[in-house]
Design an enzyme around this catalytic site. Structure first.
Site, mmCIF file in Angstrom:
data_model
loop_
_atom_site.group_PDB
_atom_site.id
_atom_site.type_symbol
_atom_site.label_atom_id
_atom_site.label_comp_id
_atom_site.label_asym_id
_atom_site.label_seq_id
_atom_site.Cartn_x
_atom_site.Cartn_y
_atom_site.Cartn_z
ATOM 1 N N SER A 89 61.239 34.075 16.668
ATOM 2 C CA SER A 89 60.874 33.934 15.256
ATOM 3 C C SER A 89 61.877 33.080 14.499
ATOM 4 O O SER A 89 62.955 32.774 15.001
ATOM 5 C CB SER A 89 60.772 35.312 14.619
ATOM 6 N N LYS A 90 61.494 32.725 13.284
ATOM 7 C CA LYS A 90 62.394 31.974 12.418
ATOM 8 C C LYS A 90 63.685 32.739 12.225
ATOM 9 O O LYS A 90 64.761 32.178 12.143
ATOM 10 C CB LYS A 90 61.747 31.815 11.037
ATOM 11 N N ARG A 91 63.539 34.049 12.120
ATOM 12 C CA ARG A 91 64.715 34.872 11.843
ATOM 13 C C ARG A 91 65.698 34.899 13.003
ATOM 14 O O ARG A 91 66.839 35.281 12.832
ATOM 15 C CB ARG A 91 64.286 36.303 11.482
ATOM 16 N N ASP A 92 65.242 34.505 14.191
ATOM 17 C CA ASP A 92 66.173 34.507 15.318
ATOM 18 C C ASP A 92 67.299 33.514 15.096
ATOM 19 O O ASP A 92 68.354 33.636 15.691
ATOM 20 C CB ASP A 92 65.444 34.214 16.636
ATOM 21 N N PRO A 150 62.296 26.143 6.618
ATOM 22 C CA PRO A 150 62.310 25.066 7.606
ATOM 23 C C PRO A 150 61.198 25.292 8.634
ATOM 24 O O PRO A 150 60.785 26.427 8.856
ATOM 25 C CB PRO A 150 63.679 25.218 8.260
#
Ligand code: GLU
Length: 518
Positions: A260-263, A16
């Site tokens: 980040s995206k991972r957050d 995404p």
């Protein structure tokens, strides 16, 4: 030399689109519109190992939701298509071969395993001037050796040959002069063994072929920019090289590192514009749209994360942003993400929404049949609560008492304001309402004022319990406005002890000795 402004947003469909990516697209859009230029959407999907199904569609839908429209690109085509790099596959290799002929690139046969072993054995190993001459490539094997391996079908990559001891100086529109020693750069792969170019080669070739005038992208690409400058130089395109603008990072709310995206949802707020379900893991991440954000609030908020107009103004429509935006007001320092501020923006935009839009959202969320079909009523109810909600998704809860009698009462309010004399005071006021005209809240307020004045009652002693009996809650819009909207019948029912006493918890009811005159 006044080339038209042509900018591009060039996401890779690897998942995404992160809000940082949306901001990059937004700044490109604003810059293009402001300068009467074009915005291009190019999908950079040459890394097939990282391709995620649905990611491309997600990107288009998210940008559409934000109102970021493209002049050319994967959706609407254009004179420099195709705009998906996998569909342009065949055009990149000749450029890599040209670089080989000119001595700026070479063929390398080292396998992934061999490189991995070197990385393990030598700290900070990279393929560069200090290592390339002891590896398996066209520089060490010579023409005949290379030909033999190629003829045998040995997998290979093409690497750039980074020159030793040069200084690359480039001008960044946000950072000013950026200067890098080539000795710290490595011989990046330009063309892979799977027949696809890497990001670096494809990006430079496409920016050139698509006549891109400005590359506006995230700061994470700044370290790649010197390599790109070398590629423009070696391919003979330096004169028409785009100008670079590297945007500041979006930082976590505490300023500690990149958002980040991972957050994902770990920080308690969405980091994606729309909800996303990972097709591999099934894991879902929340999105601003589904959280109840209005796209105009989301865009306004994002625009100010890294850019400011130089004035106190905070509320900007897309059109205002286009007019006010300049790259020289984009900051160098990372921009801290502030979710509370995002909510504040949403509240500001909710205040301006037409009542019909609010009512439409309420109806859509509640489902048909559960609300009265009277649209004017729905609109008025929404209008009354709009100042007190943060999200459209708050509407069903915030308006519930307009449609249903409260099933319980705020317990703090009960404890604080429900006194032995309360039922009598309510009954006195209620009696005056029997003949009242409910169409105008001011008339009801007039009756109330007269009631408390004539009987020398502290108005709060009636108003607070009145609100509680009508709505169940301690706060909300004006009580007389609520009464006027729900009407006489509902008001009198909710104020009737036969109705409310069963809802009041026993210990409190037990205290009431002074029953109202019926
Ligand atoms: N494909 C790169 C990305 O995913 C684009 C970087 C650039 O704009 O040059 O961010």
């Amino acid at each position: 030399m006044n080339n038209p402004v042509r900018v591009r947003f060039a996401p890779s469909p690897t998942g995404p689109l992160h809000i940082g990516g949306v901001r990059t697209a937004l700044y490109n859009y604003l810059f293009a519109k402001k300068s009467g230029g074009s915005l291009i959407l190019r999908i950079e999907d040459t890394d097939q190992t990282r391709f995620v199904p649905g990611a491309g569609e997600y990107i288009t839908e998210a940008l559409q939701w934000c109102g970021i429209a493209f002049d050319e690109g994967v959706e609407n085509g254009g004179p420099y298509g195709p705009y998906r790099q996998s569909e342009r596959k065949d055009l990149y290799k000749p450029y890599a071969e040209q670089l080989i002929r000119q001595g700026h690139a070479y063929v390398a046969f080292d396998t992934a395993e061999e490189l991995e072993a070197l990385r393990k054995a030598e700290a900070n190993f990279q393929v560069d001037a200090s290592t390339r001459m002891r590896m398996k490539n066209s520089l060490t094997l010579g023409a005949a050796g290379t030909e033999a391996l190629l003829a045998a079908g040995t997998p290979y990559v093409i690497r750039i040959l980074i020159p030793a001891g040069e200084q690359i100086v480039m001008q960044d529109l946000i950072r000013g002069e950026v200067s890098v020693q080539t000795d710290i750069l490595d011989d990046k792969v330009l063309f892979k063994s799977d027949g696809m170019p890497t990001y670096h080669l494809a990006n430079v070739v496409d920016d050139h072929l698509m006549h891109i005038s400005h590359v506006i992208r995230g700061e994470e690409w700044l370290p790649s920019a010197p390599l790109h400058v070398l590629l423009y130089r070696y391919l003979g395109w330096e004169d028409s090289m785009p100008r670079f603008a590297h945007l500041p990072l979006l930082l976590r709310p505490d300023g500690n590192g990149k958002l980040s995206k991972r957050d994902g949802d770990r920080l308690g707020f969405p980091v994606f514009p729309l909800k996303w379900k990972d097709p591999h893991t099934g894991e879902t991440s929340s999105g601003y749209r589904e959280a109840g954000f209005l796209p105009q609030a989301f865009v306004n908020f994002l625009a100010l994360l890294g850019w400011n107009p130089g004035t106190e103004q905070e509320l900007f429509s897309m059109e205002d942003l286009v007019n006010a935006f300049t790259l020289d007001r984009v900051q160098k320092a990372g921009a801290r993400f502030d979710y509370e501020k995002a909510k504040w923006f949403n509240q500001q935009y909710l205040k301006d929404l037409p009542p019909a839009v609010l009512a439409g959202s309420l109806a859509a969320q509640t489902g048909s049949g559960r609300l009265p079909s009277n649209e004017v009523f729905l609109e008025k109810a929404c209008d009354l609560v709009r100042e007190r909600i943060t999200f459209l998704t708050d509407l069903p809860e915030a308006t519930a008492y307009f449609f249903e009698d409260p099933a319980s009462y705020d317990s703090d309010m009960l404890k604080k304001r429900w006194k032995d004399e309360t039922p009598g005071l309510i009954a006195g006021f209620s009696a005056l309402l029997e003949e009242a005209d409910f169409t105008d809240p001011e008339i009801l307020e007039g009756i109330f004022k007269q009631y408390v004045e004539t009987n020398r009652i502290n108005s709060g002693a009636v108003l607070a319990p009145l609100r509680m009996l009508l709505t169940g809650r301690a706060g909300g819009p004006g009580v007389f406005q609520i009464m006027s909207l729900i009407g006489k019948e509902t008001t009198l029912r909710r104020l009737n002890p036969a109705h409310y006493l069963p809802i009041i918890p026993d210990p409190l009811v037990g205290n009431i000795t002074d029953r109202p005159p019926s």
